[in-house]
Scaffold this active site. Sequence first.
Site, mmCIF file in Angstrom:
data_model
loop_
_atom_site.group_PDB
_atom_site.id
_atom_site.type_symbol
_atom_site.label_atom_id
_atom_site.label_comp_id
_atom_site.label_asym_id
_atom_site.label_seq_id
_atom_site.Cartn_x
_atom_site.Cartn_y
_atom_site.Cartn_z
ATOM 1 N N GLU A 44 12.004 10.554 -4.071
ATOM 2 C CA GLU A 44 11.056 9.690 -4.891
ATOM 3 C C GLU A 44 11.649 9.770 -6.466
ATOM 4 O O GLU A 44 11.673 8.594 -7.137
ATOM 5 C CB GLU A 44 9.717 10.258 -4.850
ATOM 6 C CG GLU A 44 8.904 9.737 -5.775
ATOM 7 C CD GLU A 44 7.591 10.596 -6.096
ATOM 8 O OE1 GLU A 44 6.817 10.192 -6.979
ATOM 9 O OE2 GLU A 44 7.386 11.758 -5.663
ATOM 10 N N ASP A 48 12.829 6.013 -7.989
ATOM 11 C CA ASP A 48 12.002 5.565 -8.853
ATOM 12 C C ASP A 48 12.906 5.016 -9.999
ATOM 13 O O ASP A 48 12.833 3.877 -10.443
ATOM 14 C CB ASP A 48 11.006 6.704 -9.582
ATOM 15 C CG ASP A 48 10.582 6.088 -10.849
ATOM 16 O OD1 ASP A 48 9.656 5.241 -10.736
ATOM 17 O OD2 ASP A 48 10.551 6.538 -11.754
ATOM 18 N N ASP A 116 4.775 6.632 -3.419
ATOM 19 C CA ASP A 116 5.762 7.797 -3.557
ATOM 20 C C ASP A 116 6.940 7.450 -2.470
ATOM 21 O O ASP A 116 7.955 7.687 -2.634
ATOM 22 C CB ASP A 116 5.283 9.059 -3.429
ATOM 23 C CG ASP A 116 4.495 9.654 -4.789
ATOM 24 O OD1 ASP A 116 4.555 8.812 -5.782
ATOM 25 O OD2 ASP A 116 3.591 10.582 -4.693
ATOM 26 N N GLU A 119 9.286 4.697 -2.776
ATOM 27 C CA GLU A 119 10.337 4.987 -3.734
ATOM 28 C C GLU A 119 11.339 6.012 -3.171
ATOM 29 O O GLU A 119 12.305 6.037 -3.321
ATOM 30 C CB GLU A 119 9.829 5.758 -5.029
ATOM 31 C CG GLU A 119 9.054 4.661 -5.845
ATOM 32 C CD GLU A 119 8.111 5.381 -7.220
ATOM 33 O OE1 GLU A 119 7.980 4.916 -8.058
ATOM 34 O OE2 GLU A 119 7.928 6.835 -7.039
#
Length: 223
Positions: A44, A48, A116, A119
């Site tokens: 994650e 991101d 989450d 990502e």
Amino acid sequence: MTILAPETRDWLIGHGFAVSDDELWLEALTHGSTGAMRDYQRLEFLGDRVLGLAISDHLYRNVGGAEGALAQRLNALVSKSACAKVARHLGVSEHVVLGKQAREDGAAKSTNIMGDVMESLLGANYLEAGYGPTAALVHKFWAEDLDGKTGRSKHPKSALQEWAAGNQRRPPEYTLVDRSGPDHQAIFTVRVEVRKVGAAEATASSKQEAETAAAKLFMEQYG
């Protein structure tokens, strides 16, 4: 040992993900509530950053306007709610691996968890296929929001900040009033106040979203 289900592998490939290392993709879909040694948090973190670069690059190349306007759109497009929207459209909730209690508590519908995992999937694809193919997936999955109005209007918190300054008031103050529920399905209540004007409260699944909702409500009541 838990393995990547064949139907999950087919689902990932069907959406364009480059699946080679099954263990990596299982990690990308595994929530910490399972007690597994590897869950999606590290992926994650990586995803991101890949998402932010892919969206930033698209905006720079295709959207006019000053830095502030681009940043406003970027923040909206990479927000947890935007990521969760894409995750729900892809059907992520049917494939995320959760502990029994977390699933019973409705974690598969949590905006935070869906965002989450979206990502983390991007992070896994970056490791498998590199930046170019992963950016192409971002542009495909986010196409509706990239072409739409997401992030085009002024963010409620910015609007409130400017309103307060324009009316010679002190800057708005945000206070976390309450946090309830388990970590995977937390609920936040935030109060925003402008001294000698008034206050408004709002509740959402993240502190940032609650602040945004409170600012929007304040402007509707006093702006």
